[in-house]
Motif scaffolding. Structure first.
Motif, PDB file in Angstrom:
ATOM      1  N   LEU A   1     118.107  76.633 -57.976  1.00  0.00           N
ATOM      2  CA  LEU A   1     118.620  77.992 -58.097  1.00  0.00           C
ATOM      3  C   LEU A   1     120.105  78.048 -57.753  1.00  0.00           C
ATOM      4  N   GLY A   2     120.516  77.280 -56.752  1.00  0.00           N
ATOM      5  CA  GLY A   2     121.923  77.268 -56.363  1.00  0.00           C
ATOM      6  C   GLY A   2     122.829  76.788 -57.479  1.00  0.00           C
ATOM      7  N   TYR A   3     122.397  75.758 -58.212  1.00  0.00           N
ATOM      8  CA  TYR A   3     123.191  75.258 -59.339  1.00  0.00           C
ATOM      9  C   TYR A   3     123.439  76.348 -60.378  1.00  0.00           C
ATOM     10  N   CYS A   4     122.467  77.206 -60.579  1.00  0.00           N
ATOM     11  CA  CYS A   4     122.582  78.240 -61.607  1.00  0.00           C
ATOM     12  C   CYS A   4     123.383  79.450 -61.126  1.00  0.00           C
TER      13      CYS A   4
ATOM     14  N   LEU B   1     126.805  72.942 -64.668  1.00  0.00           N
ATOM     15  CA  LEU B   1     126.075  73.251 -63.441  1.00  0.00           C
ATOM     16  C   LEU B   1     124.743  73.938 -63.753  1.00  0.00           C
ATOM     17  N   ILE B   2     124.741  74.831 -64.732  1.00  0.00           N
ATOM     18  CA  ILE B   2     123.484  75.478 -65.131  1.00  0.00           C
ATOM     19  C   ILE B   2     122.514  74.435 -65.679  1.00  0.00           C
ATOM     20  N   LEU B   3     123.030  73.493 -66.463  1.00  0.00           N
ATOM     21  CA  LEU B   3     122.190  72.403 -66.974  1.00  0.00           C
ATOM     22  C   LEU B   3     121.637  71.573 -65.828  1.00  0.00           C
ATOM     23  N   SER B   4     122.461  71.317 -64.815  1.00  0.00           N
ATOM     24  CA  SER B   4     122.000  70.549 -63.654  1.00  0.00           C
ATOM     25  C   SER B   4     120.851  71.258 -62.950  1.00  0.00           C
ATOM     26  N   GLY B   5     120.970  72.589 -62.806  1.00  0.00           N
ATOM     27  CA  GLY B   5     119.877  73.348 -62.191  1.00  0.00           C
ATOM     28  C   GLY B   5     118.611  73.266 -63.005  1.00  0.00           C
TER      29      GLY B   5
ATOM     30  N   CYS C   1     119.236  60.026 -72.818  1.00  0.00           N
ATOM     31  CA  CYS C   1     118.622  59.014 -71.944  1.00  0.00           C
ATOM     32  C   CYS C   1     119.046  59.228 -70.496  1.00  0.00           C
ATOM     33  N   ILE C   2     120.316  59.567 -70.271  1.00  0.00           N
ATOM     34  CA  ILE C   2     120.804  59.809 -68.909  1.00  0.00           C
ATOM     35  C   ILE C   2     120.121  61.030 -68.299  1.00  0.00           C
ATOM     36  N   LEU C   3     119.963  62.089 -69.079  1.00  0.00           N
ATOM     37  CA  LEU C   3     119.311  63.293 -68.561  1.00  0.00           C
ATOM     38  C   LEU C   3     117.847  63.019 -68.219  1.00  0.00           C
ATOM     39  N   LEU C   4     117.161  62.245 -69.051  1.00  0.00           N
ATOM     40  CA  LEU C   4     115.769  61.871 -68.744  1.00  0.00           C
ATOM     41  C   LEU C   4     115.705  61.001 -67.493  1.00  0.00           C
ATOM     42  N   THR C   5     116.700  60.139 -67.328  1.00  0.00           N
ATOM     43  CA  THR C   5     116.755  59.304 -66.129  1.00  0.00           C
ATOM     44  C   THR C   5     116.933  60.161 -64.880  1.00  0.00           C
TER      45      THR C   5
END
Length: 550
Positions: A266-269, A398-402, A452-456
């Motif tokens: 939630l903080g990331y978003c 950052l939203i993607l990271s959340g 691949c990086i995001l799945l990792t």
């Protein structure tokens, strides 16, 4: 209230508070079973439990708000120059002023030209003129001007950091040093003085760190404040995790453990949404610091763990704490009376260390090695370097990271439904290994490499969460925070070494992917040899664990 006072008086005079329980005796076994049954009832599903879990999310939420608004605030494309009042309104471009006034590789300084004369000449004539002159003396900037690169930074103004790589990296990594220090030296104290006491300490450190960062007059003060923020988060989160594990029944423990970590996602978003309206870094810092005001309420309502008292052999106090679990006022009075009565701290520390020494010889090597592998494969700053090549703004990243963080929690929760914890960790490690090996064969700048990086990152997030839960369930209550702190410290240390030393200076991307793939394969093998804890109640003492496990 009368019943509470009777419990308090009873807890101060009973003889059974003199040492750890002897679980070889049948009456102690029956007492423990009755105690756990009552704890399961009081700590079960209720509106009170839901409120407490929501408040337990706040340390992670506040940490991400205070941390990510500085993450990569400066990059190689973030330009800085001194403010030159004589040229700012002379129809010169940002690059024109920077070219005339800024020495090479010295963005914190400017040439002491007579800028009034240069302004009258115009940029082209002024540039020709300055190139024929011997460079004048140099002065340090008093006020900075920044070119806004929104794809990299949340700020248009940041006056404490010039364009220097060491500042960029150290600013980003500084909370990790606080986390390592707290993991090794503060978190273990929760096993000696109680979980709630460490939570209270964490709140105070959080407030101090937030104020230091917001008021920082220099880069050094800013780094110190961020170190305090890392210390505060680690101090609170491990103590809260211990409380969650110790008051929750077997069936709801994984769900609550994961739920209390969702504040991070939630903080990331939330940070990008705040930054949309606030640009100056101090104003944004004050805005995110407002979230810290909820932490005293968290420290007030999150209860002390009754099982911590039980692990110390103080059964009467454990029962009194259990009966005041949902009454923060009564529990505060109980804990205050307990702290005032404690006198023999040295003998408690000696006994704690002596038991820990025996535990280290057989178990800690596995737990610390496991978490070292986790630390080596779980660091967002590393994978964050690659999605930025495709994403237009830092806010979207950052939203993607959340979103990725939340997906990793959902994946971990689904895997925790499998028959064993070993299977959960093994599948997560093996999946992460395969993805890293695949990533080493793909072009880093390609869409396939990004996916691949995001799945990792999702797989490594599942590893991190499931391993923390495994350690919390595997270690007895008497030493839970100590072992978790040692493991977290080692994991954060390994992650820091790989991220900011090997990767930044020596190892290429594809080589590092292969190295991390091999680490994940070792983690897969270690998961196979792990002791299975799913469906089993946690132990409260090392003596008890030896009796039932052998």
């Amino acid at each position: 209230m009368r019943a509470f006072k009777e419990l308090l008086q009873q807890s101060s005079v009973q003889k059974d508070d003199e040492g750890p329980p002897d679980f070889d005796q049948q009456d102690d076994i029956s007492t423990r079973e009755e105690f756990i049954k009552e704890l399961t009832k009081v700590g079960g599903r209720s509106l009170w439990s839901l409120l407490v879990i929501i408040l337990m999310c706040m340390p992670g939420f506040c940490y991400i708000l205070l941390h990510t608004n500085f993450t990569k605030v400066t990059t190689s494309n973030f330009d800085t120059r001194c403010l030159i009042p004589e040229l700012e309104n002379a129809n010169w471009t940002y690059d024109d002023i920077r070219t005339i006034s800024t020495p090479a590789n010295a963005n914190c300084s400017y040439y002491l030209y007579n800028y009034v004369i240069l302004r009258g000449m115009g940029f082209k004539k002024a540039l020709k003129r300055t190139r024929t002159l011997r460079p004048p003396s140099v002065a340090r900037c008093e006020t900075f001007v920044h070119r806004s690169h929104n794809q990299y930074s949340l700020y248009q103004e940041f006056s404490l950091v010039c364009k220097q790589a060491i500042h960029e990296e150290f600013l980003n990594i500084s909370p990790v040093y606080g986390k390592i220090f707290a993991s090794l030296f503060l978190v273990p104290l929760a096993d000696l003085i109680g979980r709630k006491q460490l939570i209270n300490w964490g709140v105070r450190i959080f407030l101090a760190g937030g104020l230091v960062v917001a008021l920082a007059p220099s880069f050094e003060a800013l780094v110190f404040g961020r170190v305090l923020i890392g210390m505060a988060y680690t101090t609170m989160i491990h103590s809260i995790e211990a409380v969650v594990v110790e008051i929750s029944s077997i069936d709801v423990r994984p769900l609550r453990f994961i739920a209390m970590n969702t504040g991070i996602a939630l903080g990331y978003c939330i940070v990008p949404l705040i930054a949309t309206k606030v640009w100056h870094w101090r104003t944004l810092q004050w805005a995110v610091c407002s979230s810290l005001l909820i932490l005293p309420l968290t420290a007030w309502l999150v209860p002390e763990s009754p099982r911590w008292f039980f692990s110390k052999g103080r059964k009467a106090k454990a029962w009194a704490t259990l009966h005041t679990l949902r009454d923060p006022v009564a529990q505060s009075e109980l804990l205050t009376a307990y702290r005032n009565d404690r006198k023999n701290y040295i003998s408690e520390v000696h006994e704690h260390v002596n038991e820990l020494r025996h535990f280290l010889t057989s178990k800690l090597w596995f737990l610390t090695a496991l978490f070292a592998f986790v630390g080596a494969v779980y660091f967002k700053n590393f994978v964050g370097r690659f999605p930025m090549k495709f994403i237009v703004t830092r806010k979207i990243y950052l939203i993607l990271s959340g979103g990725v963080e939340m997906i990793s929690y959902m994946v971990c929760l689904a895997l925790l439904l499998l028959p064993s914890r070993r299977t959960t960790m093994g599948i997560s490690f093996f999946t992460c290994a395969i993805l890293y090996i695949i990533a080493s064969q793909l072009k880093i700048g390609s869409i396939e490499g990004l996916v691949c990086i995001l799945l990792t990152e999702i797989a490594s997030g599942s590893i991190h969460t499931s391993a923390r839960l495994y350690i919390a369930e595997n270690v007895p209550t008497s030493h839970r925070c100590t072992i978790a702190g040692f493991a977290e410290g080692m994991g954060a240390g390994i992650s820091t070494i790989i991220m900011f030393n090997l990767y930044a200076n020596f190892i290429q991307d594809k080589v590092l992917f292969l190295l991390l793939g091999c680490i994940c394969l070792l983690g897969t093998i270690m998961s196979y040899f792990a002791y299975e804890v799913k469906g089993k109640d946690i132990f409260d003492t090392i003596r008890e664990m030896k009796r039932f496990r052998g």
